[in-house]
Scaffold this active site. Structure first.
Site, short mmCIF file in Angstrom:
data_model
loop_
_atom_site.label_atom_id
_atom_site.label_comp_id
_atom_site.label_asym_id
_atom_site.label_seq_id
_atom_site.Cartn_x
_atom_site.Cartn_y
_atom_site.Cartn_z
N ASP A 13 0.55 -5.80 -5.23
CA ASP A 13 -0.34 -5.47 -4.10
C ASP A 13 -1.81 -5.89 -4.25
OD1 ASP A 13 2.03 -4.30 -3.29
OD2 ASP A 13 1.26 -2.25 -3.17
N ASP A 51 2.30 -4.90 0.10
CA ASP A 51 2.45 -3.69 0.92
C ASP A 51 2.39 -4.16 2.38
OD1 ASP A 51 2.69 -0.87 0.33
OD2 ASP A 51 0.68 -0.55 1.16
N HIS A 53 3.12 -2.68 6.13
CA HIS A 53 3.50 -1.56 7.00
C HIS A 53 3.39 -1.89 8.49
CE1 HIS A 53 3.32 0.89 3.41
NE2 HIS A 53 2.02 0.82 3.29
N HIS A 57 3.36 3.42 10.98
CA HIS A 57 4.00 3.88 9.74
C HIS A 57 3.74 5.36 9.45
CE1 HIS A 57 4.96 3.67 5.30
NE2 HIS A 57 6.01 3.10 5.88
N HIS A 86 -3.55 0.99 6.47
CA HIS A 86 -3.81 -0.14 5.56
C HIS A 86 -2.62 -1.09 5.57
CE1 HIS A 86 -1.32 2.60 3.20
NE2 HIS A 86 -0.91 1.53 2.54
N LYS A 111 7.14 -4.52 0.97
CA LYS A 111 7.63 -3.15 0.85
C LYS A 111 6.88 -2.22 1.78
CE LYS A 111 4.73 -2.30 -3.15
NZ LYS A 111 3.84 -1.36 -2.43
N CYS A 156 1.36 2.26 -6.94
CA CYS A 156 2.41 1.23 -6.90
C CYS A 156 2.70 0.60 -8.26
CB CYS A 156 2.08 0.19 -5.84
SG CYS A 156 2.19 0.92 -4.18
C1 VGL Z 1 -0.48 1.74 -2.53
C2 VGL Z 1 -0.97 3.71 -1.52
C3 VGL Z 1 -0.37 3.30 -0.36
C4 VGL Z 1 -0.55 0.89 -3.77
C5 VGL Z 1 0.14 1.29 -1.40
O1 VGL Z 1 -0.43 -0.34 -3.67
O2 VGL Z 1 -0.76 1.47 -4.86
N1 VGL Z 1 -1.02 2.95 -2.61
N2 VGL Z 1 0.18 2.08 -0.30
ZN ZN Z 2 0.87 1.39 1.57
#
Ligand code: VGL
Ligand code: ZN
Length: 208
Positions: A13, A51, A53, A57, A86, A111, A156
């Site tokens: 990410d 990431d 979404h 979401h 985000h 994801k 993550c």
């Molecule tokens: C993440 C919170 C929400 C991450 C992703 O990449 O750690 N944290 N979505």
């Molecule tokens: Zn996320």
């Protein structure tokens, strides 16, 4: 450190929304980029996660009346932290950081793309059951050691490392190629979990 062709670098990410100025900025998030680029040169196998979404979401506080970011809700799969909106599919915030060297990656795993379920881990969504497909990829390609770097260390990166370890892989977290969000001691909790599960933690220097 000697990198073998059974080793894979899993880059979690490294996207604009997790870097300075982004919607869910991890402090100094973008500082992981030069180190990851450098390490990635040494690996024959590089996998990125993204990431990704939909706007509606379930993990977004804005989709729950009266809720603020960083509060939690109970869902059928357990407790879910509510985040600022985000990494919405197709937006600039969801793009990889412009300086991240992506050309050498053989796979990008997206994801969190289903409205009703979040996915911190690169292997299983937050119900701990729904696979992303990465486990099958790693197994079919006979990769056996997973080096993990990226954002965020305590979400993550942590859950990806844990799931890979539980699935039987050797797992190495490259600590200074990660940055954390640190909600209520979550960075310390991640380190305790790494120690309990036999996940190695090394420094970027091991590659120089
Ligand atoms: C993440 C919170 C929400 C991450 C992703 O990449 O750690 N944290 N979505
Ligand atoms: Zn996320």
């Amino acid at each position: 450190m000697k990198i073998s062709d059974r080793d894979v670098l899993l880059v979690i990410d490294v996207q604009n929304d997790f870097c300075t100025g982004g919607a869910l900025a991890v402090p100094d998030g973008e500082k992981v980029v030069p180190g990851i680029n450098r390490i990635a040169q040494k690996f024959g196998n590089v996998v990125l996660t993204q990431d990704w979404h939909p706007g509606d979401h379930v993990s977004f506080a804005a989709n729950h009346a009266g809720k603020q970011p960083f509060q939690t809700i109970e869902l059928d799969y357990g407790t879910q932290v509510l985040w600022p909106t985000h990494c919405v599919q197709g937006t600039v915030g969801a793009e990889f950081h412009r300086d991240l060297e992506v050309t050498r990656a053989s796979l990008v795993v997206r994801k969190g793309f289903r409205r009703g379920i979040d996915s911190y881990s690169a292997l299983f969504e937050n119900d701990k059951k729904t696979p992303t497909g990465l486990l099958g990829y790693l197994r079919e390609r006979e990769l056996n050691t997973v080096f993990v770097a990226g954002l965020a260390l305590d979400f993550c990166v942590r859950f990806s490392a844990e799931d890979a370890r539980k699935a039987g892989f050797e797992v190495v977290v490259i600590e200074d190629a990660c940055r954390g969000i640190d909600l209520e001691g979550s960075v310390a909790a991640a380190h305790r979990s790494f120690a309990e599960l036999g996940i190695s933690v090394i420094s970027f220097e091991a590659f120089l």
